[in-house]
Motif scaffolding. Sequence first.
Motif, PDB file in Angstrom:
ATOM      1  N   ASP A 121       9.192  -2.124 -12.363  1.00 31.55           N
ATOM      2  CA  ASP A 121       8.964  -0.774 -12.877  1.00 31.55           C
ATOM      3  C   ASP A 121       7.854  -0.856 -13.920  1.00 31.55           C
ATOM      4  OD1 ASP A 121       9.226   1.912 -13.230  1.00 31.55           O
ATOM      5  OD2 ASP A 121      11.019   1.799 -14.484  1.00 31.55           O
ATOM      6  N   GLY A 122       6.851  -0.048 -13.745  1.00 28.66           N
ATOM      7  CA  GLY A 122       5.666  -0.161 -14.583  1.00 28.66           C
ATOM      8  C   GLY A 122       4.542  -0.900 -13.890  1.00 28.66           C
ATOM      9  N   GLY A 123       4.821  -1.445 -12.692  1.00 25.18           N
ATOM     10  CA  GLY A 123       3.811  -2.166 -11.931  1.00 25.18           C
ATOM     11  C   GLY A 123       3.024  -1.238 -11.026  1.00 25.18           C
ATOM     12  N   VAL A 124       2.107  -1.842 -10.254  1.00 21.01           N
ATOM     13  CA  VAL A 124       1.234  -1.099  -9.350  1.00 21.01           C
ATOM     14  C   VAL A 124       1.340  -1.671  -7.945  1.00 21.01           C
ATOM     15  CG1 VAL A 124      -1.147  -0.477  -8.782  1.00 21.01           C
ATOM     16  CG2 VAL A 124      -0.403  -0.510 -11.176  1.00 21.01           C
ATOM     17  N   PHE A 125       1.642  -0.800  -6.998  1.00 23.23           N
ATOM     18  CA  PHE A 125       1.555  -1.142  -5.575  1.00 23.23           C
ATOM     19  C   PHE A 125       0.335  -0.414  -5.030  1.00 23.23           C
ATOM     20  CE2 PHE A 125       1.952  -0.812  -1.114  1.00 23.23           C
ATOM     21  CZ  PHE A 125       2.794  -1.821  -0.658  1.00 23.23           C
ATOM     22  N   ALA A 126      -0.652  -1.173  -4.560  1.00 20.14           N
ATOM     23  CA  ALA A 126      -1.884  -0.581  -4.042  1.00 20.14           C
ATOM     24  C   ALA A 126      -2.100  -1.025  -2.605  1.00 20.14           C
ATOM     25  CB  ALA A 126      -3.073  -0.985  -4.901  1.00 20.14           C
ATOM     26  N   SER A 127      -2.418  -0.081  -1.758  1.00 20.46           N
ATOM     27  CA  SER A 127      -2.718  -0.380  -0.364  1.00 20.46           C
ATOM     28  C   SER A 127      -4.164   0.004  -0.071  1.00 20.46           C
ATOM     29  CB  SER A 127      -1.770   0.391   0.565  1.00 20.46           C
ATOM     30  OG  SER A 127      -1.885  -0.076   1.905  1.00 20.46           O
ATOM     31  N   MET A 128      -4.879  -0.903   0.574  1.00 19.44           N
ATOM     32  CA  MET A 128      -6.296  -0.678   0.829  1.00 19.44           C
ATOM     33  C   MET A 128      -6.489   0.307   1.977  1.00 19.44           C
ATOM     34  SD  MET A 128      -9.291  -3.518   1.233  1.00 19.44           S
ATOM     35  CE  MET A 128      -8.762  -4.083   2.868  1.00 19.44           C
ATOM     36  N   SER A 129      -6.979   1.469   1.627  1.00 20.23           N
ATOM     37  CA  SER A 129      -7.273   2.496   2.609  1.00 20.23           C
ATOM     38  C   SER A 129      -8.788   2.586   2.773  1.00 20.23           C
ATOM     39  CB  SER A 129      -6.660   3.830   2.173  1.00 20.23           C
ATOM     40  OG  SER A 129      -6.815   4.801   3.169  1.00 20.23           O
ATOM     41  N   ALA A 130      -9.294   3.749   3.150  1.00 20.28           N
ATOM     42  CA  ALA A 130     -10.728   3.939   3.327  1.00 20.28           C
ATOM     43  C   ALA A 130     -11.062   5.417   3.187  1.00 20.28           C
ATOM     44  CB  ALA A 130     -11.173   3.429   4.695  1.00 20.28           C
ATOM     45  N   ARG A 131     -12.230   5.688   2.633  1.00 24.95           N
ATOM     46  CA  ARG A 131     -12.646   7.076   2.477  1.00 24.95           C
ATOM     47  C   ARG A 131     -12.692   7.812   3.816  1.00 24.95           C
ATOM     48  NH1 ARG A 131     -14.986   9.747  -1.710  1.00 24.95           N
ATOM     49  NH2 ARG A 131     -15.402   7.806  -2.831  1.00 24.95           N
ATOM     50  N   VAL A 132     -13.001   7.093   4.895  1.00 22.03           N
ATOM     51  CA  VAL A 132     -13.066   7.752   6.202  1.00 22.03           C
ATOM     52  C   VAL A 132     -11.690   8.212   6.676  1.00 22.03           C
ATOM     53  CG1 VAL A 132     -15.171   6.586   6.934  1.00 22.03           C
ATOM     54  CG2 VAL A 132     -12.956   5.565   7.478  1.00 22.03           C
ATOM     55  N   LEU A 176      -6.074   2.940  -2.149  1.00 23.86           N
ATOM     56  CA  LEU A 176      -7.360   2.718  -2.799  1.00 23.86           C
ATOM     57  C   LEU A 176      -8.465   2.496  -1.771  1.00 23.86           C
ATOM     58  CD1 LEU A 176      -6.481   0.283  -5.740  1.00 23.86           C
ATOM     59  CD2 LEU A 176      -6.717   2.774  -5.816  1.00 23.86           C
ATOM     60  N   HIS A 177      -9.624   3.073  -2.048  1.00 23.04           N
ATOM     61  CA  HIS A 177     -10.822   2.851  -1.242  1.00 23.04           C
ATOM     62  C   HIS A 177     -11.729   1.896  -2.012  1.00 23.04           C
ATOM     63  CE1 HIS A 177     -14.493   3.395   0.967  1.00 23.04           C
ATOM     64  NE2 HIS A 177     -15.078   4.021  -0.039  1.00 23.04           N
ATOM     65  N   PRO A 178     -12.025   0.705  -1.452  1.00 25.33           N
ATOM     66  CA  PRO A 178     -12.784  -0.298  -2.205  1.00 25.33           C
ATOM     67  C   PRO A 178     -14.282  -0.099  -2.210  1.00 25.33           C
ATOM     68  CG  PRO A 178     -12.240  -1.168  -0.047  1.00 25.33           C
ATOM     69  CD  PRO A 178     -11.581   0.204  -0.137  1.00 25.33           C
ATOM     70  N   GLY A 179     -14.778   0.913  -1.502  1.00 21.96           N
ATOM     71  CA  GLY A 179     -16.203   1.057  -1.318  1.00 21.96           C
ATOM     72  C   GLY A 179     -16.638   0.303  -0.073  1.00 21.96           C
ATOM     73  N   ALA A 201     -16.435  -5.791  -5.662  1.00 24.18           N
ATOM     74  CA  ALA A 201     -15.350  -4.903  -5.258  1.00 24.18           C
ATOM     75  C   ALA A 201     -14.055  -5.260  -5.983  1.00 24.18           C
ATOM     76  CB  ALA A 201     -15.140  -4.982  -3.746  1.00 24.18           C
ATOM     77  N   ALA A 202     -13.781  -6.558  -6.109  1.00 25.91           N
ATOM     78  CA  ALA A 202     -12.560  -6.996  -6.794  1.00 25.91           C
ATOM     79  C   ALA A 202     -12.572  -6.576  -8.256  1.00 25.91           C
ATOM     80  CB  ALA A 202     -12.409  -8.509  -6.667  1.00 25.91           C
ATOM     81  N   ASP A 203     -13.712  -6.714  -8.927  1.00 21.22           N
ATOM     82  CA  ASP A 203     -13.816  -6.284 -10.326  1.00 21.22           C
ATOM     83  C   ASP A 203     -13.585  -4.778 -10.449  1.00 21.22           C
ATOM     84  OD1 ASP A 203     -14.307  -8.794 -11.363  1.00 21.22           O
ATOM     85  OD2 ASP A 203     -16.481  -8.583 -11.282  1.00 21.22           O
ATOM     86  N   ASN A 204     -14.197  -4.021  -9.540  1.00 17.78           N
ATOM     87  CA  ASN A 204     -14.032  -2.565  -9.567  1.00 17.78           C
ATOM     88  C   ASN A 204     -12.573  -2.168  -9.358  1.00 17.78           C
ATOM     89  OD1 ASN A 204     -16.809  -2.201  -9.873  1.00 17.78           O
ATOM     90  ND2 ASN A 204     -17.179  -2.030  -7.681  1.00 17.78           N
ATOM     91  N   ASP A 222     -10.862   6.120  -5.309  1.00 18.24           N
ATOM     92  CA  ASP A 222     -11.922   5.222  -4.885  1.00 18.24           C
ATOM     93  C   ASP A 222     -12.115   4.120  -5.913  1.00 18.24           C
ATOM     94  OD1 ASP A 222     -13.419   6.259  -7.007  1.00 18.24           O
ATOM     95  OD2 ASP A 222     -14.860   7.296  -5.734  1.00 18.24           O
ATOM     96  N   TRP A 223     -13.117   3.275  -5.680  1.00 19.81           N
ATOM     97  CA  TRP A 223     -13.362   2.106  -6.519  1.00 19.81           C
ATOM     98  C   TRP A 223     -13.801   2.458  -7.937  1.00 19.81           C
ATOM     99  CZ3 TRP A 223     -18.376   1.627  -8.287  1.00 19.81           C
ATOM    100  CH2 TRP A 223     -19.330   2.408  -7.618  1.00 19.81           C
TER     101      TRP A 223
END
Length: 230
Positions: A121-132, A176-179, A201-204, A222-223
Amino acid sequence: MSIQGDFDARFRGGRALVIGSTGAIGSALIDRFKRVMAVDALSRRENGFDVTEESSVEAWAKRLPEQYQIIFNATGALEIDNHGPEKTIRAIDPEAMAAQFALNAIGPALILKHLSPLLADGGVFASMSARVGSIGDNGLGGWISYRAAKAAQNQIVHTAAIEIARKKPKAAVVALHPGTVESELTRKYLGRHGSVTPDEAADNLARVIAGLGPEQNGGFFDWKGEVIAW
């Protein structure tokens, strides 16, 4: 207003899980996360973690520790079994479309089903999606199977976020969209689009993740940390 934060300050000493660790973005994220936290990595190539097989996802979920501060799903593909994105509806292949949904939509759903209980709880679950995958942002057409699978993933993430928040009200579950990221798989599709290296991309993405809280739960960003239209 973009959402960004200080990744090192927020996550130092924590633990992250990166799924799809051998891909360009996944491996770069591992290198970035390891500067300040412990990282567990899963991929089909290195340890047989197959997001398209529920038995594989479930088995690994039972072997992993609890209380991850970050769970990042970096799996996904634009081309599967030499089937590239369609330029027209006439090019639809049912098997190729099913493969897109298996990897880019059902896979993230299985990850959420079995691995989200490991998120602190308080963490982040991120899944890589895409702007398209954005319906509202689609002004060009084409790439139907990939667009549809990513749009489905966005709905899955958004819906799961609502449920997860009932038990973990401080967590953020997001797409998230990584660009446009330079890799062997994307090189022939870069065209005139601006692109970044996997490390950039990783830094962003790290900066965006650091700025995510319950107010952003269920969002699509997005990124730069800016909201993308559904």
